[in-house]
Design an enzyme around this catalytic site. Structure first.
Site, PDB file in Angstrom:
ATOM      1  N   GLU A  20       0.836  -1.203   0.000  1.00 26.18           N
ATOM      2  CA  GLU A  20       0.000   0.000   0.000  1.00 26.18           C
ATOM      3  C   GLU A  20       0.872   1.255   0.000  1.00 26.18           C
ATOM      4  OE1 GLU A  20      -3.626   0.335   2.486  1.00 26.18           O
ATOM      5  OE2 GLU A  20      -2.474   1.865   3.539  1.00 26.18           O
ATOM      6  N   LYS A  25       2.765  14.635  -0.791  1.00 23.29           N
ATOM      7  CA  LYS A  25       2.174  15.945  -1.025  1.00 23.29           C
ATOM      8  C   LYS A  25       3.005  16.815  -1.954  1.00 23.29           C
ATOM      9  CE  LYS A  25      -0.170  16.119   3.441  1.00 23.29           C
ATOM     10  NZ  LYS A  25      -0.309  16.842   4.729  1.00 23.29           N
ATOM     11  N   TRP A  52      -6.682   7.161  -0.949  1.00 19.75           N
ATOM     12  CA  TRP A  52      -7.514   8.241  -1.479  1.00 19.75           C
ATOM     13  C   TRP A  52      -7.783   9.214  -0.342  1.00 19.75           C
ATOM     14  CZ3 TRP A  52      -9.380   8.953  -6.416  1.00 19.75           C
ATOM     15  CH2 TRP A  52     -10.470   9.808  -6.601  1.00 19.75           C
ATOM     16  N   LYS A 175     -21.953  -5.654   3.378  1.00 17.15           N
ATOM     17  CA  LYS A 175     -21.106  -5.137   2.303  1.00 17.15           C
ATOM     18  C   LYS A 175     -20.731  -6.263   1.332  1.00 17.15           C
ATOM     19  CE  LYS A 175     -18.034  -3.083   5.047  1.00 17.15           C
ATOM     20  NZ  LYS A 175     -16.864  -2.257   5.460  1.00 17.15           N
ATOM     21  N   GLN A 186      -7.911  -3.723   8.764  1.00 24.24           N
ATOM     22  CA  GLN A 186      -7.070  -2.725   9.417  1.00 24.24           C
ATOM     23  C   GLN A 186      -5.884  -3.448  10.050  1.00 24.24           C
ATOM     24  OE1 GLN A 186      -5.802   0.135   9.680  1.00 24.24           O
ATOM     25  NE2 GLN A 186      -7.507   1.347  10.507  1.00 24.24           N
TER      26      GLN A 186
END
Length: 612
Positions: A20, A25, A52, A175, A186
């Protein structure tokens, strides 16, 4: 190729893993991340995911990064997509952008709770929860054939929900029933709890692949911060194993590799866990070490002497309970000093040649707010994205400020440890800051609200319980600096005093919300304000203050004021006050270069021509 299809194919042969990344920035951080990803691509991950930003705040960067990875590295990409504060047109635009780039996998997330909660008016009420996004994609003739969909799960419980575990699992099942193809969890460290949770969701009829989220521990302070942010359980045995080595960053990092390797070996012994998801935080060395230690690179690995040759049925099969012990103490270290840099979240730097400046060894000891803007790890570190500030915390800890004096009281209460956080920092005042408390109080009483600082340090041992970081047998140094919000008229006084009395010892940056920035630092100038000297290594610089990183932090800081304002009703005194602060105040950062004099910065501010 869709990740769900690749999982079905690859579990025939050997364990697999995904990585991941988040989009940095800054432009140079982004470019250097591409180099880092190219190096990690040599480990042959099954895929990578790209985060995102909340409300689509990093939309363009996320799509660009995902597209480049897909096209140039030839790695199938999973694009995270949040749905709160997103219009239907924005969701459609993101999905079409992913489709155009050949992306075929989406991780559907709720994202941040709506800012202001009951005062927030949804731009499209159909997108309030992750399940809404799953249903929307699955109902779309345009998007449903294109994408497989993943959803998030929280084995230790959702940090923002009061729902019990059965309720969380019921929502997870909803879901999946709505069309999700796989689950990413997580991060967790309690293996026994994960195994229990996995058995429970299988019994509840959730049969899709589960991909456990693994985050190797990088530093003790970041471990504490991230586990708090994510609501992660920390087994007592793990806390006890970290305690003796918590002040030695090298040992903590090595421990993190050993722990992650052990966790993966244990969970991949389960009948239906054949792959893991590495939360890299855009760092590379620990993840590379874990993959190599597992023997998962370059050959078909063996799990407990069992070569995987056939695909298991993902329908639930009971898993026998495992031992409840998890004790890893590879070092038997005795140093119990407490590290006092919990409020530092930055990454090392360097230009030119040498070990510390080799891009592959960047970010070895992330421990401060400002990292090198060129670093791939410069930016957010929250796995799913979003702010750590909630409306409940705002109201309970900071009340209903209606005047400048009220804001000043909030910051003073934090300095006096009467409150445990500010909108700009979620944890109690650090031991480091308490050493300069009287100076921070003086600035705050002037309504110059301090949001960052450090005292000057001239060669403290790297094992020092307050200032220490990095490996043992070294020395660390700091220049004094302070950051605060002040009115533009005060900024002009500060500029004049630095020009007339700074004598070249004082540098500053100051900027407002409109993008204007004033400074006396030459273009391209870089102030290293924290560094360390260790045996067998070049000097390691972990805190850099220069213009691009300051501007990035400035934008983030003003967004925090805006978010805080959004927690109050429109036209309320609180919102008007906070919005006026956002418009009228400037963020100021001042560095004094005389690190040998602990009073140099404060004498400059408080003596001579008065500015307070």
């Amino acid at each position: 190729m869709k990740l769900s299809d690749k999982i079905a194919e690859y579990r025939l042969n050997h364990p697999w893993y995904t990585f991941e990344f988040f989009p940095p920035k800054t432009d140079q951080g982004f470019e250097n991340l591409l180099d880092r990803i190219s190096r990690l691509a040599a480990l042959n991950p099954l895929g990578v995911s790209v985060t995102w930003g909340a409300g689509g705040s990093s939309r363009e960067r996320s799509l660009e990064l995902a597209g480049i990875i897909q096209a140039e590295n030839g790695i199938d990409t999973v694009l995270h997509l949040t749905c709160t504060n997103m219009e239907q047109g924005t969701v459609d635009e993101a999905l079409r952008g992913a489709k155009e780039r050949g992306i075929q996998s989406i991780l559907a997330l709720r994202g941040d709770p709506p800012r202001g909660e009951e005062y927030w008016i949804p731009t499209d009420p159909r997108f309030n929860h992750a399940i809404d996004l799953v249903k929307y994609i699955r109902s779309s003739p345009e998007f449903s054939p294109q994408f497989c969909i993943g959803v998030a799960a929280y084995p230790d419980g959702h940090p923002d929900h009061d729902t019990d575990e059965d309720g969380e699992i019921a929502y997870l099942k909803a879901k999946v029933d709505a069309g999700a193809d796989f689950i990413m969890t997580q991060l967790f460290y309690d293996v026994d709890n994960f195994s229990r949770w996995l058995r429970k969701i299988r019994k509840m009829g959730i049969a899709v692949p589960v991909i456990p989220g693994i985050m190797p521990i990088q530093t003790y302070s970041s471990f504490l911060r991230l586990t708090k942010l994510c609501g992660t359980r920390v087994p007592a045995s793990l806390a006890a194993a970290l305690e003796p080595i918590r002040n030695d960053d090298s040992k903590v990092k090595e421990f993190g590799v050993t722990l992650a390797t052990d966790i993966i070996r244990r969970i991949t012994d389960e009948d239906d866990i054949f792959g893991v998801h590495f939360c890299t935080l855009n760092l590379e060395k620990s993840v590379q070490r874990v993959v190599e230690d597992l023997g998962w690179h370059g050959r078909s690995p063996v799990i407990k002497n069992r070569l995987i040759t056939e695909a298991p049925d993902f329908n639930y099969a009971p898993v026998q309970p495992r031992s409840s012990s998890l004790v890893i103490d590879p070092y038997n270290a005795s140093d119990s000093a407490t590290k006092g840099l919990a409020d530092h979240h930055i990454h090392p730097t360097g230009d030119g040649r040498g070990e510390v400046n080799n891009a592959s060894s960047w970010d070895e000891f992330p421990n401060g707010r400002f990292g090198d803007f060129k670093s791939p790890a410069f930016g957010d570190v929250n796995q799913w994205g979003g702010s750590a500030v909630s409306r409940n915390v705002a109201l309970s800890q900071w009340g209903n400020p209606k005047s400048i004096a009220d804001i000043t009281s909030i910051f003073l209460s934090y300095l006096h440890s009467q409150t445990q956080s500010t909108p700009f920092y979620p944890d109690p005042l650090s031991a480091e800051s308490s050493l300069i408390l009287q100076h921070l109080e003086k600035l705050t009483q002037r309504s110059w609200w301090t949001v960052g600082s450090q005292p000057a340090v001239d060669g403290a041992p790297s094992t020092d319980e307050i200032f220490g970081w990095g490996p043992s047998a070294g020395y660390v140094y700091q220049k004094g600096f302070v950051e605060f919000f002040a009115e533009k008229a005060d900024v002009e006084k500060i500029e004049k005093k630095i020009q007339e009395e700074g004598s070249g010892w004082v540098d500053y940056f100051a900027g407002g919300i409109d993008g204007e920035c004033v400074t006396n630092v030459p273009e391209g100038g870089r102030n290293a304000v924290t560094w360390g000297v260790f045996p067998g290594q070049e000097i390691i610089q972990t805190t850099i203050i220069e213009q691009e990183s300051f501007l990035s932090w400035k934008d983030e800081a003003f967004s925090i004021w805006a978010e805080w304002a959004s927690f109050y009703p429109p036209e309320s005194e609180e919102r008007k006050l906070l919005e006026s602060i956002t418009r009228d105040r400037w963020l100021v950062s001042i560095v004094h270069h005389d690190y040998r004099n602990p009073l140099a910065l404060w004498n400059f501010l408080f003596e001579g021509t008065p500015i307070l």
